[in-house]
Write a protein that holds these residues in place. Structure first.
Motif, PDB file in Angstrom:
ATOM      1  N   ALA A 137     -33.204  34.702  57.268  1.00 31.57           N
ATOM      2  CA  ALA A 137     -34.595  35.026  57.580  1.00 31.57           C
ATOM      3  C   ALA A 137     -35.498  34.897  56.358  1.00 31.57           C
ATOM      4  N   SER A 138     -34.905  34.841  55.179  1.00 31.78           N
ATOM      5  CA  SER A 138     -35.704  34.697  53.960  1.00 31.78           C
ATOM      6  C   SER A 138     -36.372  33.335  53.881  1.00 31.78           C
ATOM      7  N   GLY A 139     -35.879  32.373  54.665  1.00 29.23           N
ATOM      8  CA  GLY A 139     -36.447  31.042  54.635  1.00 29.23           C
ATOM      9  C   GLY A 139     -36.168  30.307  53.350  1.00 29.23           C
ATOM     10  N   SER A 140     -35.162  30.766  52.598  1.00 28.44           N
ATOM     11  CA  SER A 140     -34.813  30.150  51.311  1.00 28.44           C
ATOM     12  C   SER A 140     -33.376  29.648  51.362  1.00 28.44           C
ATOM     13  N   PRO A 141     -33.158  28.353  51.615  1.00 28.62           N
ATOM     14  CA  PRO A 141     -31.790  27.818  51.662  1.00 28.62           C
ATOM     15  C   PRO A 141     -31.025  28.042  50.364  1.00 28.62           C
ATOM     16  N   GLY A 142     -31.727  27.971  49.226  1.00 29.58           N
ATOM     17  CA  GLY A 142     -31.055  28.187  47.947  1.00 29.58           C
ATOM     18  C   GLY A 142     -30.530  29.604  47.807  1.00 29.58           C
ATOM     19  N   LEU A 143     -31.333  30.579  48.233  1.00 29.36           N
ATOM     20  CA  LEU A 143     -30.918  31.976  48.160  1.00 29.36           C
ATOM     21  C   LEU A 143     -29.759  32.237  49.114  1.00 29.36           C
ATOM     22  N   THR A 144     -29.845  31.674  50.313  1.00 26.63           N
ATOM     23  CA  THR A 144     -28.752  31.826  51.278  1.00 26.63           C
ATOM     24  C   THR A 144     -27.465  31.209  50.745  1.00 26.63           C
ATOM     25  N   ALA A 145     -27.587  30.057  50.078  1.00 27.56           N
ATOM     26  CA  ALA A 145     -26.417  29.379  49.529  1.00 27.56           C
ATOM     27  C   ALA A 145     -25.765  30.189  48.414  1.00 27.56           C
ATOM     28  N   LEU A 146     -26.521  31.022  47.734  1.00 24.29           N
ATOM     29  CA  LEU A 146     -25.950  31.900  46.714  1.00 24.29           C
ATOM     30  C   LEU A 146     -25.294  33.132  47.335  1.00 24.29           C
ATOM     31  N   LEU A 147     -25.949  33.699  48.344  1.00 22.69           N
ATOM     32  CA  LEU A 147     -25.474  34.954  48.917  1.00 22.69           C
ATOM     33  C   LEU A 147     -24.236  34.784  49.787  1.00 22.69           C
ATOM     34  N   THR A 148     -24.135  33.669  50.501  1.00 24.36           N
ATOM     35  CA  THR A 148     -23.009  33.503  51.427  1.00 24.36           C
ATOM     36  C   THR A 148     -21.663  33.510  50.715  1.00 24.36           C
ATOM     37  N   PRO A 149     -21.419  32.652  49.706  1.00 25.40           N
ATOM     38  CA  PRO A 149     -20.131  32.725  49.003  1.00 25.40           C
ATOM     39  C   PRO A 149     -19.952  34.026  48.238  1.00 25.40           C
ATOM     40  N   LEU A 150     -21.070  34.626  47.806  1.00 31.91           N
ATOM     41  CA  LEU A 150     -20.985  35.907  47.108  1.00 31.91           C
ATOM     42  C   LEU A 150     -20.377  36.970  48.017  1.00 31.91           C
ATOM     43  N   ARG A 151     -20.838  37.018  49.278  1.00 31.08           N
ATOM     44  CA  ARG A 151     -20.294  38.000  50.212  1.00 31.08           C
ATOM     45  C   ARG A 151     -18.821  37.716  50.520  1.00 31.08           C
ATOM     46  N   HIS A 152     -18.474  36.421  50.645  1.00 29.16           N
ATOM     47  CA  HIS A 152     -17.068  36.071  50.874  1.00 29.16           C
ATOM     48  C   HIS A 152     -16.194  36.556  49.717  1.00 29.16           C
ATOM     49  N   LYS A 153     -16.663  36.374  48.503  1.00 31.63           N
ATOM     50  CA  LYS A 153     -15.864  36.761  47.338  1.00 31.63           C
ATOM     51  C   LYS A 153     -15.742  38.276  47.228  1.00 31.63           C
ATOM     52  N   ILE A 154     -16.807  38.995  47.576  1.00 27.61           N
ATOM     53  CA  ILE A 154     -16.734  40.455  47.554  1.00 27.61           C
ATOM     54  C   ILE A 154     -15.727  40.941  48.600  1.00 27.61           C
ATOM     55  N   ALA A 155     -15.740  40.324  49.789  1.00 24.98           N
ATOM     56  CA  ALA A 155     -14.776  40.690  50.833  1.00 24.98           C
ATOM     57  C   ALA A 155     -13.354  40.373  50.398  1.00 24.98           C
ATOM     58  N   TRP A 156     -13.186  39.337  49.602  1.00 22.30           N
ATOM     59  CA  TRP A 156     -11.870  38.943  49.096  1.00 22.30           C
ATOM     60  C   TRP A 156     -11.360  39.929  48.049  1.00 22.30           C
ATOM     61  N   MET A 157     -12.237  40.390  47.184  1.00 18.23           N
ATOM     62  CA  MET A 157     -11.818  41.208  46.045  1.00 18.23           C
ATOM     63  C   MET A 157     -11.833  42.709  46.312  1.00 18.23           C
ATOM     64  N   TYR A 158     -12.570  43.128  47.349  1.00 16.32           N
ATOM     65  CA  TYR A 158     -12.737  44.563  47.565  1.00 16.32           C
ATOM     66  C   TYR A 158     -12.322  44.997  48.968  1.00 16.32           C
ATOM     67  N   VAL A 159     -11.834  46.228  49.041  1.00 14.78           N
ATOM     68  CA  VAL A 159     -11.632  46.919  50.310  1.00 14.78           C
ATOM     69  C   VAL A 159     -12.806  47.882  50.466  1.00 14.78           C
ATOM     70  N   VAL A 160     -13.372  47.939  51.669  1.00 16.88           N
ATOM     71  CA  VAL A 160     -14.508  48.818  51.910  1.00 16.88           C
ATOM     72  C   VAL A 160     -14.059  50.020  52.715  1.00 16.88           C
ATOM     73  N   ASP A 161     -14.412  51.200  52.238  1.00 21.89           N
ATOM     74  CA  ASP A 161     -14.079  52.449  52.922  1.00 21.89           C
ATOM     75  C   ASP A 161     -15.156  52.751  53.953  1.00 21.89           C
ATOM     76  N   PHE A 162     -14.857  52.481  55.227  1.00 17.32           N
ATOM     77  CA  PHE A 162     -15.848  52.688  56.277  1.00 17.32           C
ATOM     78  C   PHE A 162     -15.902  54.142  56.749  1.00 17.32           C
ATOM     79  N   SER A 163     -15.046  54.976  56.207  1.00 14.91           N
ATOM     80  CA  SER A 163     -15.077  56.386  56.609  1.00 14.91           C
ATOM     81  C   SER A 163     -16.246  57.123  55.957  1.00 14.91           C
ATOM     82  N   ALA A 164     -16.866  56.479  54.961  1.00 13.77           N
ATOM     83  CA  ALA A 164     -17.957  57.132  54.229  1.00 13.77           C
ATOM     84  C   ALA A 164     -19.280  56.921  54.954  1.00 13.77           C
TER      85      ALA A 164
END
Length: 233
Positions: A137-164
């Protein structure tokens, strides 16, 4: 039918994030081609893309291997996210469409329902879709291209505690959507910054395996036959 390299790239990346290929594990073109039902050409292209994204490294005498990020590199990812996500939200407030708003509100409703039901795995997926849509929705393909792999890498490296307090997290997202709907870029940025900063406390590093092997149990659970008529990625 020639399978696009980006479809193979998505499949390999998803399996790396899911832990099918453990950190440091060797990625052989022949084995990957057989696993995904493709030729070596799209596999080779996919590995180059994944190396650029930081999921794969090429080692002398070993070839392509799954990367082994350090704790500092993992911490840096969360720091970068705290900078980029608020920017995406501010841009979304300025450039969003009615279609973006409809999707964001639908995801918030689903997230709040799943939070009440305690469905943690659904919450991870919905949270990812929410932030992906916000970036789009930001309308910025460059920003989206940075954020998408960033989120994948965070999901790869971290476990998220959803009980919080998952309900509180989705209430924060609802407030972000309200700010985006009102085109209040300053408030959208501030709310997203606070949301991302609080979310950092629920992330803990995944333990890194040193076997360097493909996990057969994960292979059985992971279905990624990309050489089919159902290519969507």
């Amino acid at each position: 039918m020639r399978v696009p390299a980006h479809s193979v790239c998505t499949a390999i990346r998803d399996d790396i994030v899911a832990g099918v290929y453990e950190r440091g594990g060797k990625l052989t073109e022949d084995l990957l081609a057989r696993r995904y039902g493709v030729s070596r050409v799209p596999v080779r292209e996919a590995l180059r893309t994944l190396e650029a994204e930081g999921f794969v490294v090429t080692r002398r005498h070993a070839g392509a291997c799954v990367a082994e990020p350090t704790e500092q590199e993992a911490a840096d990812l969360l720091e970068v996210r705290t900078l980029l996500e608020p920017l995406a939200a501010a841009r979304a407030a300025q450039r969003r469409t009615d279609a973006h708003l409809k999707v964001l509100r639908g995801l918030v409703r689903l997230g709040q329902e799943r939070a009440r039901s305690g469905l943690g795995e659904d919450l991870r997926s919905l949270g990812g879709w929410f932030h992906e849509t916000l970036a789009q929705a930001s309308g910025s393909p460059g920003l989206t291209a940075l954020l998408t792999p960033l989120r994948h890498k965070i999901a790869w490296m971290y476990v998220v505690d959803f009980s919080a307090a998952p309900g509180e997290s989705w209430s924060e997202r609802a407030a972000i959507v309200d700010a985006v709907a009102r085109r209040d870029a300053q408030r959208a940025r501030a709310l997203t910054a606070a949301h991302v900063e609080r979310a950092r406390a629920s992330h803990r590093l995944r333990p890194a395996s040193r076997s360097g092997r493909v996990r057969s149990d994960r292979v059985r659970d992971s279905q990624h036959a990309v050489n089919t008529v159902s290519l969507r990625n």
